[in-house]
Design an enzyme around this catalytic site. Structure first.
Site, PDB file in Angstrom:
ATOM      1  N   MET A   1      24.188   8.349   1.738  1.00  0.00           N
ATOM      2  CA  MET A   1      24.228   9.640   2.428  1.00  0.00           C
ATOM      3  C   MET A   1      24.567   9.454   3.905  1.00  0.00           C
ATOM      4  O   MET A   1      25.279  10.279   4.498  1.00  0.00           O
ATOM      5  CB  MET A   1      22.888  10.375   2.270  1.00  0.00           C
ATOM      6  CG  MET A   1      22.914  11.809   2.764  1.00  0.00           C
ATOM      7  SD  MET A   1      24.141  12.834   1.906  1.00  0.00           S
ATOM      8  CE  MET A   1      23.189  13.388   0.493  1.00  0.00           C
TER       9      MET A   1
ATOM     10  N   GLU B   1       0.819  -1.218   0.000  1.00  0.00           N
ATOM     11  CA  GLU B   1       0.000   0.000   0.000  1.00  0.00           C
ATOM     12  C   GLU B   1       0.848   1.261   0.000  1.00  0.00           C
ATOM     13  O   GLU B   1       0.437   2.299  -0.542  1.00  0.00           O
ATOM     14  CB  GLU B   1      -0.953  -0.004   1.195  1.00  0.00           C
ATOM     15  CG  GLU B   1      -2.085  -1.017   1.103  1.00  0.00           C
ATOM     16  CD  GLU B   1      -1.682  -2.408   1.575  1.00  0.00           C
ATOM     17  OE1 GLU B   1      -0.502  -2.601   1.939  1.00  0.00           O
ATOM     18  OE2 GLU B   1      -2.552  -3.311   1.599  1.00  0.00           O
TER      19      GLU B   1
ATOM     20  N   LYS C   1     -17.654  -0.972   5.922  1.00  0.00           N
ATOM     21  CA  LYS C   1     -18.058  -1.952   4.910  1.00  0.00           C
ATOM     22  C   LYS C   1     -19.573  -1.953   4.694  1.00  0.00           C
ATOM     23  O   LYS C   1     -20.052  -2.069   3.557  1.00  0.00           O
ATOM     24  CB  LYS C   1     -17.589  -3.350   5.330  1.00  0.00           C
ATOM     25  CG  LYS C   1     -17.761  -4.405   4.253  1.00  0.00           C
ATOM     26  CD  LYS C   1     -17.086  -5.707   4.643  1.00  0.00           C
ATOM     27  CE  LYS C   1     -17.203  -6.734   3.513  1.00  0.00           C
ATOM     28  NZ  LYS C   1     -16.518  -8.000   3.887  1.00  0.00           N
TER      29      LYS C   1
ATOM     30  N   PHE D   1     -11.227  -7.531  13.958  1.00  0.00           N
ATOM     31  CA  PHE D   1     -10.165  -7.976  13.061  1.00  0.00           C
ATOM     32  C   PHE D   1      -9.899  -6.917  11.980  1.00  0.00           C
ATOM     33  O   PHE D   1     -10.814  -6.446  11.327  1.00  0.00           O
ATOM     34  CB  PHE D   1     -10.568  -9.301  12.416  1.00  0.00           C
ATOM     35  CG  PHE D   1      -9.566  -9.806  11.409  1.00  0.00           C
ATOM     36  CD1 PHE D   1      -8.309 -10.232  11.810  1.00  0.00           C
ATOM     37  CD2 PHE D   1      -9.865  -9.836  10.055  1.00  0.00           C
ATOM     38  CE1 PHE D   1      -7.380 -10.689  10.895  1.00  0.00           C
ATOM     39  CE2 PHE D   1      -8.942 -10.287   9.118  1.00  0.00           C
ATOM     40  CZ  PHE D   1      -7.691 -10.710   9.542  1.00  0.00           C
ATOM     41  N   GLN D   2      -8.649  -6.561  11.824  1.00  0.00           N
ATOM     42  CA  GLN D   2      -8.191  -5.558  10.856  1.00  0.00           C
ATOM     43  C   GLN D   2      -8.890  -4.213  11.044  1.00  0.00           C
ATOM     44  O   GLN D   2      -9.153  -3.496  10.073  1.00  0.00           O
ATOM     45  CB  GLN D   2      -8.357  -6.070   9.423  1.00  0.00           C
ATOM     46  CG  GLN D   2      -7.367  -7.203   9.095  1.00  0.00           C
ATOM     47  CD  GLN D   2      -7.206  -7.498   7.638  1.00  0.00           C
ATOM     48  OE1 GLN D   2      -8.122  -7.292   6.845  1.00  0.00           O
ATOM     49  NE2 GLN D   2      -6.045  -7.999   7.243  1.00  0.00           N
TER      50      GLN D   2
END
Length: 559
Positions: A473, A50, A162, A112-113
């Site tokens: 760097m 993502e 949802k 969940f999630q």
């Protein structure tokens, strides 16, 4: 009115915003949206992480000038977007991120999630929304795009439970929105504009500092006209690179920590500095207490919060850069500008003094020569993205940019792993021009799995890796400021040619400039992604450099 679901309403609202591409990854909490996407004519690009989806949408936005869109599911999908959203926020890039959320009844129960993505992203977005009814979605989408693209651009997040995606209702689509308390158009205060005109008129040694705000407002032609009218040289911040053609006699290149010697020198000598769309970051000013203390400073910015956040200014013009520059030009036309012969001669003398030496000796693969070769091979409108670190600063210093929106880099957050997915997004937005990611080996390894996306989606970007087998760097700072005590910077890299081939891309490892030119020539006509591995010395430093905490006058690596 026919009833439709929240997911259908979302896709229709995006279509009405002329969204043609979405970058994302599906998951349980956003499956109703993906089910509607199956029948949509909007292109979906399946990412491998993502964070990369957000960077691709960001790259799309910076190359096209219109908001990029990314999707993610709830929980870890949403939280993985955070680095990409923060990158867009720090660089004022318009992004609309849509996340799925657990059903309303499960919010706040450690489901969940489940994650509070609204709370997490509040400090790194311009605004965020969480519709609780399907009927709210069209107005929220309209508002999100309006907020993301107007005023100071930035990311907006829409988090949709949802059950709101599946809920059906009679849904109307507004043609416009009015948001109480949000008015992105700020009328110029003419008293401040007149003071700016007077200061510029009286100036003997003016310098213009151009930042990302010039690009956001498309104020390129006005900047060009004002620079020539004043005979004022233009230095850019990293985010402003591309706002002014770097082959123009009045271009100084970038200013600041790794600025060009002429930009840092003439900025210090200026009696009036016109700063446009910049935020006086520490990378630009060095020690801000020492930054141009004897100069009068005029600051133009659309975000009032930037005025005197970091640096006191003499004149503050709050508003759109394009409108402000137009008004200043009109003001100067009405009173005329005296010729600045001595300043023009000083500019020429400084630029001649710091003129780069011939670096073609032995065709050695030094980063400056690699970047100059890349410039010579590419057309003027080719787009460059960069990773972060030495590769970014070498590109900023040695790859001349002639066109707006052709240099894309993570300036504010300094996100390693940004450049490659951003390149994919840029290539999707502008498919007819070459897009090259100038990478370091450390940065590229952070998001190299996007090669899978590029191959699958037939996006033929080129990755050019300046490979020193180091976090370059960090190693440079340890070399210069920590007595060469190299702590945790050596990398054991994969074989980048085999890695590219394993994904279905093509790869080259080059040993000299001739081989580099040949590889670039083949990559430019290829229809599949390419990786060019360029081994360089691990001891190579990016110079010039202003040491951390020092002023521009203390630039290292300048003779």
């Amino acid at each position: 009115m026919e009833e439709i679901s929240g997911a259908e309403a979302l896709l229709e609202a995006l279509r009405r915003e002329k969204v043609d591409t979405i970058f994302g990854i599906p998951g349980g909490a956003i499956l109703p949206v993906y089910d509607e996407l199956y029948d949509s004519d909007i292109r979906h690009i399946l990412c491998r992480h993502e964070q990369s989806a957000a960077h691709m949408a960001d790259g799309y936005a910076r190359a096209s000038g219109k908001p990029g869109v990314c999707f993610a599911t709830s929980g870890p999908g949403a939280s993985n977007l955070v680095t990409g959203i923060a990158t867009a926020y720090m660089d004022s890039s318009p992004l609309v991120a849509v996340t799925g959320q657990v059903p309303k009844a499960m919010i706040g129960k450690d489901s969940f999630q489940e994650i509070d993505i609204i709370g997490i992203t509040t400090p790194i977005t311009k605004h965020n929304f969480q519709p609780m009814r399907a009927a709210e979605i069209p107005r929220i989408v309209k508002a999100a795009f309006y907020i993301a693209a107007t005023g100071r651009p930035g990311p907006v997040l829409i988090d949709i439970p949802k059950d709101v995606q599946t809920e059906k209702d009679s849904i109307a689509f507004p043609n416009e929105v009015k948001l109480r308390g949000y008015n992105p158009h700020i009328p110029l205060r003419m008293d401040e504009v007149k003071r700016a005109v007077r200061l510029l008129y009286e100036s003997k040694k003016p310098v213009i500092l151009a930042g990302g705000g010039v690009k956001s407002s498309n104020a390129f032609s006005e900047l060009h006209e004002l620079s020539e009218m004043l005979q004022a040289p233009v230095a850019t911040t990293l985010m402003g690179k591309g706002a002014f053609p770097e082959n123009h006699p009045l271009s100084l290149g970038i200013v600041g920590m790794h600025g060009t010697p002429e930009a840092n020198r003439l900025t210090i000598e200026a009696d009036v500095i016109l700063a446009i769309g910049i935020r006086f970051s520490d990378r630009t000013t060095g020690n801000v207490e020492e930054f141009c203390v004897d100069s009068k400073i005029i600051h133009i910015d659309i975000d009032e919060a930037e005025i005197e956040k970091n640096r006191y200014v003499d004149v503050a013009i709050i508003g759109d850069a394009k409108e402000a520059l137009k008004t200043i030009i009109e003001g100067l036309r009405s009173i005329g500008i005296a010729e600045k012969k001595e300043w023009r001669e000083r500019i020429l003398a400084i630029k001649e003094h710091y003129k780069e030496r011939n670096m073609d000796e032995h065709f050695k693969l030094t980063p400056p020569l690699v970047l100059k070769t890349l410039r010579r091979v590419l057309p003027e409108d080719a787009i460059i993205t960069t990773e972060v670190g030495q590769n970014q600063m070498w590109a900023a210093l040695h790859f001349k940019v002639f066109k707006p929106r052709t240099f894309i880099s993570s300036g504010g957050l300094g996100t390693m792993g940004f450049g490659f997915p951003a390149a994919i997004g840029a290539k999707v937005a502008v498919p007819d021009v070459p897009v090259v990611d100038v990478a370091g080996d450390g940065s590229f390894c952070m998001t190299e799995n996007s090669l899978s996306t590029a191959v699958a989606e037939k996006v033929p970007v080129i990755v050019l890796i300046l490979n020193n087998e180091r976090l370059g760097m960090v190693a440079q700072w340890q070399r210069l400021f920590y007595g060469r005590r190299y702590s945790a910077v050596e990398l054991r890299n994969p074989d980048f040619v085999k890695l590219a081939e394993s994904y279905g891309a093509q790869g080259w490892r080059v040993a000299d400039i001739n081989e580099l030119e040949n590889a670039l020539s083949q990559a430019l006509v290829s229809e599949i992604p390419s990786v060019i591995d360029v081994p360089i010395s691990p001891e190579e430093d990016v110079m010039p450099m202003v040491p951390p905490g020092k002023g521009l006058a203390e630039t290292m690596g300048v003779t």
